[in-house]
Design a protein around this motif. Sequence first.
Motif, PDB file in Angstrom:
ATOM      1  N   VAL A   1      12.924  -3.551  41.550  1.00 43.89           N
ATOM      2  CA  VAL A   1      12.976  -2.374  40.689  1.00 43.89           C
ATOM      3  C   VAL A   1      14.246  -1.587  41.022  1.00 43.89           C
ATOM      4  O   VAL A   1      14.472  -1.261  42.193  1.00 43.89           O
ATOM      5  N   PRO A   2      15.094  -1.297  40.036  1.00 40.48           N
ATOM      6  CA  PRO A   2      16.330  -0.554  40.328  1.00 40.48           C
ATOM      7  C   PRO A   2      16.044   0.769  41.039  1.00 40.48           C
ATOM      8  O   PRO A   2      15.057   1.447  40.736  1.00 40.48           O
ATOM      9  N   VAL A   3      16.911   1.119  41.968  1.00 40.67           N
ATOM     10  CA  VAL A   3      16.708   2.331  42.760  1.00 40.67           C
ATOM     11  C   VAL A   3      16.575   3.560  41.865  1.00 40.67           C
ATOM     12  O   VAL A   3      15.748   4.441  42.110  1.00 40.67           O
ATOM     13  N   GLY A   4      17.358   3.614  40.806  1.00 38.90           N
ATOM     14  CA  GLY A   4      17.301   4.745  39.906  1.00 38.90           C
ATOM     15  C   GLY A   4      16.023   4.837  39.107  1.00 38.90           C
ATOM     16  O   GLY A   4      15.746   5.870  38.484  1.00 38.90           O
ATOM     17  N   ASN A   5      15.234   3.766  39.105  1.00 36.09           N
ATOM     18  CA  ASN A   5      13.969   3.731  38.373  1.00 36.09           C
ATOM     19  C   ASN A   5      12.757   3.906  39.282  1.00 36.09           C
ATOM     20  O   ASN A   5      11.625   3.663  38.869  1.00 36.09           O
TER      21      ASN A   5
END
Length: 383
Positions: free
Chosen positions: A50-54
């Motif tokens: 999961v992308p860090v920004g998400n």
Amino acid sequence: MRLALIGVGQAGGKVTDAFLEYADRTDSDIVVDALAVNTAKADLLGLQRVPVGNRLLIGTDRVKGHGVGADNELGAEIAQADSEEVLDAVADVPTHEVDAFMLVAGLGGGTGSGVAPYLAKELGRRYEEPVYGLGLLPAKDEGGIYMLNAARSFMTFVREVDNLVVYDNETMSGAGDSLASGFARANEQLARRFGVLLAAGETDGRVVPEQVVDASEIINTLACGGVSSFGYAASPVERKRGFFGGKKAADPSDATPRILSTVRQATLGRLSLPCEITSAERALVVVAGPPELLSRQGVEKARNWLEEATGTMEVRGGDFPVPDADEVAAAVVLSGVSDVPRVKELQGIAIETQQSMRELSDRSETKLADLLSAPEGDLEPLF
């Protein structure tokens, strides 16, 4: 079928990670975007895909990033207070590319079981796309409090989603697995089983399915609402080597009986949620494998068998050709099931746990009063 995935809590985040790993490994477009929501910072840091920004940490003013400690009432309160933060992140998802939302949550803990139902309610209010739940039930040996959490979350979650697909860790866990390896294996199984179903309508142009199962077929199967179970089975394909070391095409002579046998095994074997299959309102079957082994007659016979076995006339089905695949796999969805002994067992354990907790609380108050009472005379507290 293309999803916007939202993993809620520790289990939900890890399953979302597994979906993303499967999509990357198979070069599939089944996940348009993915978010992870948690009250525990450490759980978000442990994600790999999961992308860090998400990754959204909520409830920091209440629990300081340490989680809710299996208190799903606190989880629900945090969801109500911080839902706008999550919905703002969802607003960045390209929903014009999304066929449905799917909220993934373990129902036994505090964050997933408390937050996911409220987010489902808000998503359903704001978006036209279907909102589905993927709920993971705890195994019985995980403890009474987790069973109580699951029972309460289950009855709330199923009310707020368009359909709740259930995965029972009691049934699907393997004997001899450690806790970590057991969960990892279960997550990989979930992603693989759902992947076959969701990717069925995809084609690279080389091979076209005889009977296409696209997003509308899945949506129509789940449109009856309620609770769904799914099954999966696979039959290995033996291939002989060619003169130059390449793989020869599989022998299609047993294609029809192989398909029928695999679909029967997927339906009558270990379902994600054990149930009486005749209680299903609708069903769907997808058969995937080498194109030469996906006979139209075999798929049609399997669909007819599923129709007879479930007693429902609403059975959809199709094939998903995968060149050079080493197995023939069948994914079966039983939608709107109502005869589910595991749920009744869960509710019974939850009621017993709730009564025991109340009795223990009453006894604790009495014991504390006895402890503080002076043997002779009265003592006054400082303030």
